[in-house]
Scaffold this motif. Structure first.
Motif, PDB file in Angstrom:
ATOM      1  N   UNK A  53       0.854  -1.191   0.000  1.00  0.00           N
ATOM      2  CA  UNK A  53       0.000   0.000   0.000  1.00  0.00           C
ATOM      3  C   UNK A  53       0.888   1.238   0.000  1.00  0.00           C
ATOM      4  N   UNK A  54       0.529   2.241  -0.806  1.00  0.00           N
ATOM      5  CA  UNK A  54       1.315   3.463  -0.891  1.00  0.00           C
ATOM      6  C   UNK A  54       1.056   4.346   0.315  1.00  0.00           C
ATOM      7  N   UNK A  55       2.121   4.811   0.973  1.00  0.00           N
ATOM      8  CA  UNK A  55       1.960   5.736   2.086  1.00  0.00           C
ATOM      9  C   UNK A  55       1.484   7.075   1.563  1.00  0.00           C
ATOM     10  N   UNK A  56       0.597   7.729   2.278  1.00  0.00           N
ATOM     11  CA  UNK A  56       0.101   9.035   1.859  1.00  0.00           C
ATOM     12  C   UNK A  56       0.099   9.983   3.033  1.00  0.00           C
ATOM     13  N   UNK A  57       0.129  11.263   2.714  1.00  0.00           N
ATOM     14  CA  UNK A  57       0.033  12.295   3.736  1.00  0.00           C
ATOM     15  C   UNK A  57      -1.009  13.290   3.285  1.00  0.00           C
ATOM     16  N   UNK A  58      -2.029  13.523   4.107  1.00  0.00           N
ATOM     17  CA  UNK A  58      -3.099  14.421   3.712  1.00  0.00           C
ATOM     18  C   UNK A  58      -2.700  15.866   3.939  1.00  0.00           C
ATOM     19  N   UNK A  59      -3.016  16.716   2.944  1.00  0.00           N
ATOM     20  CA  UNK A  59      -2.813  18.145   3.101  1.00  0.00           C
ATOM     21  C   UNK A  59      -4.019  18.718   3.813  1.00  0.00           C
ATOM     22  N   UNK A  60      -3.855  19.532   4.858  1.00  0.00           N
ATOM     23  CA  UNK A  60      -4.980  20.053   5.631  1.00  0.00           C
ATOM     24  C   UNK A  60      -5.839  20.998   4.804  1.00  0.00           C
ATOM     25  N   UNK A  61      -7.189  20.942   5.003  1.00  0.00           N
ATOM     26  CA  UNK A  61      -8.123  21.842   4.325  1.00  0.00           C
ATOM     27  C   UNK A  61      -9.115  22.356   5.351  1.00  0.00           C
ATOM     28  N   UNK A  62      -9.751  23.496   5.100  1.00  0.00           N
ATOM     29  CA  UNK A  62     -10.721  24.039   6.061  1.00  0.00           C
ATOM     30  C   UNK A  62     -11.966  23.173   6.124  1.00  0.00           C
ATOM     31  N   UNK A  63     -12.697  23.184   7.247  1.00  0.00           N
ATOM     32  CA  UNK A  63     -13.905  22.358   7.396  1.00  0.00           C
ATOM     33  C   UNK A  63     -15.050  22.895   6.547  1.00  0.00           C
ATOM     34  N   UNK A  64     -16.016  22.001   6.241  1.00  0.00           N
ATOM     35  CA  UNK A  64     -17.217  22.418   5.524  1.00  0.00           C
ATOM     36  C   UNK A  64     -18.118  23.228   6.453  1.00  0.00           C
ATOM     37  N   UNK A  65     -18.946  24.090   5.876  1.00  0.00           N
ATOM     38  CA  UNK A  65     -19.933  24.855   6.637  1.00  0.00           C
ATOM     39  C   UNK A  65     -21.298  24.609   6.018  1.00  0.00           C
ATOM     40  N   UNK A  66     -22.305  24.466   6.856  1.00  0.00           N
ATOM     41  CA  UNK A  66     -23.652  24.181   6.360  1.00  0.00           C
ATOM     42  C   UNK A  66     -24.099  25.248   5.377  1.00  0.00           C
ATOM     43  N   UNK A  67     -24.630  24.790   4.270  1.00  0.00           N
ATOM     44  CA  UNK A  67     -25.163  25.704   3.281  1.00  0.00           C
ATOM     45  C   UNK A  67     -24.125  26.281   2.357  1.00  0.00           C
ATOM     46  N   UNK A  68     -22.862  26.043   2.615  1.00  0.00           N
ATOM     47  CA  UNK A  68     -21.810  26.611   1.768  1.00  0.00           C
ATOM     48  C   UNK A  68     -21.398  25.596   0.723  1.00  0.00           C
ATOM     49  N   UNK A  69     -20.691  26.098  -0.292  1.00  0.00           N
ATOM     50  CA  UNK A  69     -20.142  25.196  -1.302  1.00  0.00           C
ATOM     51  C   UNK A  69     -19.175  24.246  -0.618  1.00  0.00           C
ATOM     52  N   UNK A  70     -19.232  22.971  -0.925  1.00  0.00           N
ATOM     53  CA  UNK A  70     -18.347  22.012  -0.244  1.00  0.00           C
ATOM     54  C   UNK A  70     -16.885  22.435  -0.357  1.00  0.00           C
ATOM     55  N   UNK A  71     -16.199  22.349   0.749  1.00  0.00           N
ATOM     56  CA  UNK A  71     -14.776  22.715   0.744  1.00  0.00           C
ATOM     57  C   UNK A  71     -13.976  21.691  -0.035  1.00  0.00           C
ATOM     58  N   UNK A 123       5.078  16.541   5.532  1.00  0.00           N
ATOM     59  CA  UNK A 123       4.410  16.856   6.798  1.00  0.00           C
ATOM     60  C   UNK A 123       4.819  18.209   7.354  1.00  0.00           C
ATOM     61  N   UNK A 124       5.981  18.704   6.924  1.00  0.00           N
ATOM     62  CA  UNK A 124       6.448  19.992   7.452  1.00  0.00           C
ATOM     63  C   UNK A 124       7.426  20.612   6.455  1.00  0.00           C
ATOM     64  N   UNK A 125       6.964  21.663   5.778  1.00  0.00           N
ATOM     65  CA  UNK A 125       7.799  22.299   4.756  1.00  0.00           C
ATOM     66  C   UNK A 125       9.093  22.864   5.351  1.00  0.00           C
ATOM     67  N   UNK A 126       9.038  23.269   6.597  1.00  0.00           N
ATOM     68  CA  UNK A 126      10.235  23.858   7.203  1.00  0.00           C
ATOM     69  C   UNK A 126      11.373  22.841   7.301  1.00  0.00           C
ATOM     70  N   UNK A 127      11.009  21.583   7.409  1.00  0.00           N
ATOM     71  CA  UNK A 127      12.050  20.558   7.485  1.00  0.00           C
ATOM     72  C   UNK A 127      12.869  20.513   6.201  1.00  0.00           C
TER      73      UNK A 127
END
Length: 546
Positions: free
Chosen positions: A1-19, A111-115
C-alpha cells in the motif's frame, strides 16, 4: 500500500459550497520532489562554477573532501577496483548520494515544509564548507554559491509540493474525494519533468563553461627551446624526439608489444585531482623556499630561458599491481633540479625536497637523491612537446627510480626544502616514506587467452629504473626458465622490451616472466600487494593453444 500524507483543508460549513477535500499526497511524490530539488541544487552549483574559477562545483568540492579525508587503504582500494575510472565513479556516487538525501528531505517536507528548508540549508552549509577548502576557492563566494544552490533546492520543494497539494472541488454527494485522490498528478509530473530537464541542461552548461577555461589552446602555442639537439615543438618535433630516443635495438616491431617510448596520450594518469588544474603559464610562478639561503620565484619564461636537458625516464605508480598498466616510458625535457637547488642554496637542515602542486597535493623525497647522479628534473616537456595538461602543464617533477607518490608532483607551484620530520600526503595514510621503484616485468603478448598453434612471439617490458635490467626469463608451465632477447635501452633509467619465440603446442599453458636487475636481484614468485611500498611477484598469463 502506498503511504500518503493528507494536506490540511478548512472544514465544511452548512449551506456553503463544499470545501476542497483533503488531498492524500503519496509519499513517492515527496521523494521524487526531493530528488528533483537536489538535482536542481547541484545544477545551480555547476552553473555558478562554470562562470568563475573561484567557486568549485559542489560535487567536486565534496569529492575532494572525501579524497583528502579518506584513509589511504580506501583510496588504494578504489584505484585497484576502478583504475583510472576511480574519479568519475566517485563523482557519480556523490551525485547519487545527494539525490538520495534529497529524497529523504522531500518525504519529510510532506508533513512539514520547514524541514525541507532546514535540510537544504544543511545541504548548502556542508557544500560551502567543502568548497571553501579548495585552494582555488574564494571563501565568501563559495558560501554564497552553496547557499544559492540550497535555496534553489528548497524553493523547488515548496513549489512542487504546493502544486501536488492543489485540491479539487468534489462532485461527490458527500463532498469527499477518495483518500488516494491525486488530482494534481499531471501538473506535478509536468513541473518536475521540466525541472529535471532544466537541471540537466543547466548542469551541462556549467560544465561546458568550465571546460572553456581550459589552457590547452595556450599550451599549444608554447614553443619549447631545444634541448640536446631537439627541434621546436609540434607534431614533427614529437616524432623526431621519439625516434631519436628509441634505440636501434628496440623491439617495437614485435606485434602488440609496448612501444619503447609511451605516447603521451596513452601514458598512465594516477593522481588526486578530480578536476585537472588549468594553470595559465603567463600567471604561474614557481617558488623555491623553505630551508634555503636564497628563496626564489621563477616565471615560466624564466625556466624556458635556462639550459634545458632531455632525458628518457620510466615512471611507475606505486599502486601498479604485478603485470598492470600504470607504468610508462617517456622523453622528459626540463631543468636539472640541482641547477635550481644550487641557485637557492640548500641549508644543511634541508634533508627533504617537497613538491607542492597548485591544488596543495605534496610529495617528498630525500635531498641527497637529487645529487646522486640520477635524473631529477623540473620538467616542462614530454615527448617533444610542452607537458600535456593532464600530465602537469606547465611544470612537474620527474625523478628516476622513485614511485610517483613520493616524487612526481604535477602542476607544480612550489619546491620546499624541509627537515627529516616532514611527512607528505601519502605517508600518514600508511605508505612508506621512501619509495624506490621495484624491479618488475610484464607480459604484453600474447594478449588473447586463445592463440593458434605454431611459432608465436611472447613479449613485454621489464624495468628497474636506476639499476637497469640484466636479463629477462620466461617459463612455460613448469619447465625450465628460458632466456629472452632483451631490446636496447638509452640508459638504466628506462624500461626494456623483451621477447621469446615459442613453438606453441595445443593445450592449456601458463606463461610466467621474471627479470633480473643489474644488482643481481631476481624477481621472486611470492605475490606482494602494492601497499605500503610497491607490488612484488612474477606476472603470469594463461593461454589455450588450438
Amino acid at each position: 500500500m502506498t503511504n500518503t500524507t493528507e494536506s490540511p483543508v478548512p472544514p465544511n460549513h452548512d449551506g456553503a459550497t463544499p470545501a476542497a477535500p483533503a488531498i492524500a499526497v503519496p509519499s513517492w511524490v515527496g521523494a521524487l520532489t526531493g530528488v528533483i530539488a537536489a538535482g536542481v541544487a547541484l545544477a545551480i552549483g555547476e552553473l555558478i562554477s562554470g562562470f568563475t574559477a573561484t567557486v568549485p562545483s559542489l560535487v567536486i568540492a565534496v569529492g575532494e573532501l572525501f579524497v583528502d579525508k579518506a584513509p589511504g587503504a580506501v583510496v588504494e582500494s578504489g584505484i585497484q577496483a576502478a583504475g583510472t575510472n576511480d574519479k568519475p565513479i566517485l563523482l557519480f556516487t556523490i551525485v547519487i548520494a545527494s539525490l538520495l538525501v534529497g529524497a529523504l528531505i522531500g518525504r519529510e517536507a510532506l508533513t512539514n515544509r520547514r524541514r525541507s528548508d532546514i535540510g537544504f540549508l544543511a545541504f548548502g552549509l556542508f557544500g560551502a564548507w567543502a568548497a571553501q577548502r579548495n585552494p582555488f576557492s574564494s571563501t565568501g563566494w563559495a558560501i554564497v554559491a552553496a547557499l544559492a544552490a540550497a535555496a534553489a533546492g528548497a524553493l523547488t520543494v515548496r513549489v512542487a509540493l504546493g502544486i501536488a497539494s492543489i485540491p479539487q472541488v468534489s462532485t461527490d454527494v458527500d463532498g469527499v474525494a477518495p483518500a488516494d485522490s491525486f488530482p494534481a498528478r499531471r501538473a506535478f509530473l509536468g513541473l518536475t519533468g521540466a525541472a529535471a530537464v532544466a537541471a540537466v541542461g543547466v548542469s551541462t552548461l556549467g560544465r561546458s563553461l568550465r571546460n572553456d577555461r581550459s589552457v590547452e589552446a595556450v599550451r599549444q602555442q608554447v614553443s619549447l627551446p631545444p634541448a640536446g639537439g631537439a627541434t621546436a615543438s609540434g607534431a614533427i618535433a614529437t616524432t623526431g624526439v621519439v625516434a631519436k630516443a628509441t634505440p636501434a635495438a628496440a623491439l617495437d616491431a614485435v606485434p602488440s608489444i609496448s612501444s619503447y617510448i609511451t605516447p603521451s596520450k596513452t601514458f598512465y594518469r594516477i593522481d588526486n585531482a578530480l578536476v585537472v588544474p588549468q594553470v595559465d603559464p603567463k600567471k604561474w610562478k614557481l617558488a623555491i623556499g623553505g630551508l634555503v639561503d636564497r628563496p626564489l620565484e621563477l616565471t615560466y619564461d624564466d625556466i624556458l630561458a635556462m639550459d634545458l636537458v632531455e632525458k628518457t625516464v620510466t615512471l611507475s605508480c606505486v599502486s601498479n599491481p604485478v603485470g598492470d598498466k600504470y607504468v610508462g616510458n617517456a622523453v622528459w625535457r626540463g631543468v636539472p633540479l640541482t641547477t635550481l637547488l644550487e641557485r637557492a642554496g640548500v641549508q644543511p637542515a634541508g634533508k627533504q625536497i617537497v613538491g607542492i602542486s597548485v591544488d596543495d597535493f605534496d610529495a617528498s623525497f630525500p635531498t641527497e637523491l637529487a645529487y646522486d647522479g640520477r635524473t631529477a628534473l623540473l620538467a616542462v616537456g614530454m615527448n617533444g612537446e610542452p607537458l600535456p595538461v593532464i600530465h602537469g602543464f606547465p611544470a612537474r617533477l620527474v625523478v628516476a627510480g622513485l614511485y610517483g607518490y613520493v616524487s612526481a608532483v604535477k602542476w607544480l607551484q612550489e619546491i620546499r626544502l624541509v627537515d627529516d620530520d616532514y611527512e607528505a600526503y601519502w605517508i600518514p595514510r600508511g605508505w612508506s616514506k621512501l619509495g624506490p621503484i621495484k624491479t618488475q616485468s610484464r607480459i604484453d603478448v600474447p594478449r588473447s587467452s586463445k592463440v593458434a598453434a605454431g611459432n608465436i612471439a611472447i613479449g613485454g617490458v621489464a624495468w628497474a629504473p636506476g639499476k637497469g635490467i640484466a636479463k629477462v626469463e620466461v617459463q612455460i608451465d613448469n619447465g625450465e626458465w628460458q632466456s629472452c632477447t632483451v631490446g636496447g635501452a638509452t640508459s638504466d633509467e628506462t624500461w626494456v622490451q623483451w621477447k621469446l619465440d615459442w613453438d606453441a603446442k595445443p593445450g592449456k599453458h601458463t606463461i610466467r616472466v621474471r627479470a633480473t636487475d643489474k644488482t643481481g636481484y631476481t624477481q621472486g614468485a611470492k605475490q606482494v600487494a602494492p601497499e605500503p611500498n610497491g607490488a612484488e611477484g612474477q606476472h603470469a598469463v594463461s593461454v589455450t593453444v588450438a
